[in-house]
Design an enzyme around this catalytic site. Structure first.
Site, PDB file in Angstrom:
ATOM      1  N   PHE A 148       0.809  -1.218   0.000  1.00  0.00           N
ATOM      2  CA  PHE A 148       0.000   0.000   0.000  1.00  0.00           C
ATOM      3  C   PHE A 148       0.840   1.263   0.000  1.00  0.00           C
ATOM      4  O   PHE A 148       0.393   2.308  -0.465  1.00  0.00           O
ATOM      5  CB  PHE A 148      -0.934   0.020   1.220  1.00  0.00           C
ATOM      6  CG  PHE A 148      -0.272   0.432   2.507  1.00  0.00           C
ATOM      7  CD1 PHE A 148      -0.090   1.769   2.827  1.00  0.00           C
ATOM      8  CD2 PHE A 148       0.176  -0.519   3.414  1.00  0.00           C
ATOM      9  CE1 PHE A 148       0.532   2.150   4.008  1.00  0.00           C
ATOM     10  CE2 PHE A 148       0.786  -0.151   4.598  1.00  0.00           C
ATOM     11  CZ  PHE A 148       0.974   1.193   4.895  1.00  0.00           C
ATOM     12  N   LYS A 172      -1.130  -7.543  -8.520  1.00  0.00           N
ATOM     13  CA  LYS A 172      -2.098  -7.550  -7.426  1.00  0.00           C
ATOM     14  C   LYS A 172      -1.769  -6.357  -6.536  1.00  0.00           C
ATOM     15  O   LYS A 172      -0.922  -6.427  -5.655  1.00  0.00           O
ATOM     16  CB  LYS A 172      -2.010  -8.855  -6.632  1.00  0.00           C
ATOM     17  CG  LYS A 172      -3.318  -9.276  -5.911  1.00  0.00           C
ATOM     18  CD  LYS A 172      -3.798  -8.306  -4.859  1.00  0.00           C
ATOM     19  CE  LYS A 172      -3.025  -8.420  -3.576  1.00  0.00           C
ATOM     20  NZ  LYS A 172      -3.599  -7.530  -2.478  1.00  0.00           N
ATOM     21  N   GLU A 175      -5.126  -3.862  -1.711  1.00  0.00           N
ATOM     22  CA  GLU A 175      -6.569  -3.597  -1.763  1.00  0.00           C
ATOM     23  C   GLU A 175      -6.927  -2.255  -1.129  1.00  0.00           C
ATOM     24  O   GLU A 175      -8.043  -1.777  -1.300  1.00  0.00           O
ATOM     25  CB  GLU A 175      -7.344  -4.727  -1.093  1.00  0.00           C
ATOM     26  CG  GLU A 175      -7.056  -4.953   0.372  1.00  0.00           C
ATOM     27  CD  GLU A 175      -5.888  -5.882   0.626  1.00  0.00           C
ATOM     28  OE1 GLU A 175      -5.867  -6.500   1.710  1.00  0.00           O
ATOM     29  OE2 GLU A 175      -4.985  -5.991  -0.240  1.00  0.00           O
ATOM     30  N   SER A 225       5.025  -6.558   4.266  1.00  0.00           N
ATOM     31  CA  SER A 225       5.446  -6.864   5.626  1.00  0.00           C
ATOM     32  C   SER A 225       6.221  -8.176   5.669  1.00  0.00           C
ATOM     33  O   SER A 225       6.073  -9.041   4.799  1.00  0.00           O
ATOM     34  CB  SER A 225       4.238  -6.931   6.553  1.00  0.00           C
ATOM     35  OG  SER A 225       3.413  -8.023   6.200  1.00  0.00           O
ATOM     36  N   CYS A 280       9.597   1.413   4.139  1.00  0.00           N
ATOM     37  CA  CYS A 280      10.491   0.380   4.660  1.00  0.00           C
ATOM     38  C   CYS A 280      11.907   0.899   4.825  1.00  0.00           C
ATOM     39  O   CYS A 280      12.711   0.314   5.559  1.00  0.00           O
ATOM     40  CB  CYS A 280      10.482  -0.845   3.755  1.00  0.00           C
ATOM     41  SG  CYS A 280      11.228  -0.578   2.129  1.00  0.00           S
ATOM     42  N   GLU A 380       8.886  -3.507  13.916  1.00  0.00           N
ATOM     43  CA  GLU A 380       8.743  -2.407  12.964  1.00  0.00           C
ATOM     44  C   GLU A 380       7.438  -1.668  13.261  1.00  0.00           C
ATOM     45  O   GLU A 380       6.365  -2.282  13.287  1.00  0.00           O
ATOM     46  CB  GLU A 380       8.725  -2.933  11.531  1.00  0.00           C
ATOM     47  CG  GLU A 380       8.612  -1.826  10.492  1.00  0.00           C
ATOM     48  CD  GLU A 380       8.609  -2.362   9.063  1.00  0.00           C
ATOM     49  OE1 GLU A 380       9.042  -1.628   8.160  1.00  0.00           O
ATOM     50  OE2 GLU A 380       8.168  -3.518   8.855  1.00  0.00           O
TER      51      GLU A 380
END
Length: 496
Positions: A148, A172, A175, A225, A280, A380
């Site tokens: 995302f 993909k 969402e 993740s 990240c 994290e």
């Protein structure tokens, strides 16, 4: 907004048996319900990609690269629209969205080098009149599972080199932010990409599992993740797929006493809180070496953090925007509470950010006296809660950095070449910075972490990307002038 799946060059509405909401994080309002695909839709996309990909692989390199060049022009021409869609669904500021897009353009630009970085080798007469040469061919269909936090950059990074090398892709998107990737679909078509080479199937874990299990998808690229990335790596590998999974980070920034502390303070705040820390490669932990360095840095950093302005994605005066969801906001704030219970000191409290909105806002917080035994150090935190871990020497700073399970990035600020050399040599992280706070390499260098920040041997962009998206074949050939040149021999062949 009408966002759907995209297969064979056209929008596909889906069955709407399962949907999920897409929000505007700046206001908290729901934008629309997104249709979630299933295994049947993944199979439909895969069949289309296999047919189109076979023809695309046989298309000349010159033609394929013309499409990449054209796509770059179209992305530049539509910068404003792409940035607005990104900000609307993600919450990041327009300026930040444009910065992300510029990195996506780097990937497109580097993909124009596909012919160069996918070349083979040739050896003449290695023995017995035999020549040996190698060449690379596309793997076929690539599954691109995007996060995302970079709705444009990551799909472009994954797909551009894959397509340039002759593959078809099934993207993909997250969402939570499907709009930007869907917008790219029409641009790829306008650029001249044949229908079926670029496809999108939206959804959740059901779609991911279908991609992992489908026999027609031999390679998978993932960013997200660590837990999900590890699952994708092992599941994909179990189905004999080539998998590259780029995962989490807890990036350390070491500041030596001889560093330019003003520059280091500004760098830390920028690298730590940009995009609400949903990167990240964001700096998570500040490691000042020595008590005096720590106290001076705190004096410089705290006012800068308190001056940061939180606002909507289209607020030109905002330094950063909302986090991605209400759930994310809750998790981030809970992590702050846990750190305080564990004994950390609160220097800046972002919970009193003052934004009067139903959006998913979390202000910038800074903790001091965090230790390596605390959850705040170990986990994290994908949001604007950052921490100071005090160390007494460079040796201790390196040891602390290497003690963490993640190894995405690490940074040192110093005026000493010796300290910098020791740091980059001894620290176990994939991307290192010396007086550079966000050491994300340019598009023609490899991107990727170490330890639990990456699963698989590949890298995101750079020369490794071309290798990941292609199969290497090596040919030994001989063209003798006479017939009957081979004689019966049971010995292992040698080239003497």
């Amino acid at each position: 907004m009408e966002i759907s799946h995209y297969i064979s060059g056209q929008a596909v509405a889906g069955k709407r048996q399962k949907t999920g909401p897409v929000f505007n994080p700046s206001t908290g309002a729901k934008l629309y319900d997104l249709d979630y695909g299933d295994a049947t839709l993944v199979d439909q996309a895969t069949q289309a990609a296999q047919v189109a990909g076979k023809a695309w692989a046989q298309t000349s390199q010159a033609k394929r690269l013309q499409v990449i060049f054209k796509m770059r022009e179209l992305v530049i021409a539509h910068t404003e629209e792409i940035a607005k869609i990104t900000g609307l669904e993600h919450g990041k500021t327009i300026a930040d969205a444009k910065g992300e897009l510029s990195r996506g353009l780097e990937a497109l630009e580097y993909a124009t080098n596909a012919a160069q970085v996918s070349k083979g080798e040739f050896s003449l007469n290695v023995g017995g009149g035999i020549d040996v040469y190698s060449f690379r061919q596309p793997v076929g269909v690539v599954g691109c599972i995007a996060p995302f936090n970079f709705p444009v950059m990551v799909p472009l990074m994954m797909a551009s080199m894959a397509i340039a090398c002759g593959n078809a892709v099934i993207v993909k998107p997250s969402e939570k932010v499907p709009g930007a990737a869907f917008f790219l679909s029409d641009l790829w078509k306008e650029a001249g990409l044949p229908d079926g080479v670029w496809n999108i199937v939206n959804g959740d874990k059901q779609v991911v599992d279908a991609i992992l299990q489908h026999p027609g998808i031999p390679a998978i690229s993932f960013v997200g993740s660590t837990g999900v990335g590890e699952y994708i790596y092992h599941q994909g590998s179990a189905f004999n797929k080539r998998v590259a999974a780029y995962t989490g980070g807890k990036n350390h920034m070491v500041v030596m006493p001889d560093a330019d502390l003003e520059a280091a303070a500004s760098a830390f705040v920028s690298a730590a809180y940009g995009s609400s820390s949903q990167r990240c490669m964001a700096i998570s932990l500040l490691l000042p070496v020595g008590r005096e360095t720590a106290e001076r840095l705190i004096e410089l950093v705290v006012p800068k953090i308190k001056s940061l302005r939180l606002g909507a994605y289209d607020d030109n005066d905002a330094d950063f925007g909302a986090v991605i969801s209400a759930d994310a906001k809750q998790v981030i704030e809970a992590s702050l509470e846990t750190a305080l219970k564990d004994g950390a000191s609160l220097l800046v409290d972002g919970r009193s950010h003052g934004v009067n909105s139903d959006g998913f806002y979390v202000g910038a917080s800074l903790l001091d006296n965090v230790t390596t035994s605390m959850e705040m150090y170990k986990k994290e935190v994908f949001g604007p809660v950052r921490a100071i871990v005090r160390v007494g020497s460079l040796d201790e700073a390196i040891a602390v950095t290497n003690s963490h399970e993640y190894g995405n990035g690490a940074v040192i600020y110093t005026g000493s070449g010796n300290a910098a050399q020791r740091f980059v040599t001894e620290v176990k992280a994939g991307m290192l910075g010396v007086n550079v706070a966000v050491p994300v390499p340019v598009g023609h260098h490899n991107f990727g972490g170490l330890r639990r920040s990456k699963f698989g041997d590949a890298h995101m962009f750079g020369p490794d990307a071309a290798r990941f998206y292609t199969d290497l074949k090596t040919v030994s050939q001989r063209w003798p002038e006479i017939s009957g040149f081979d004689t019966l021999s049971m010995a292992f062949p040698s080239n003497s």
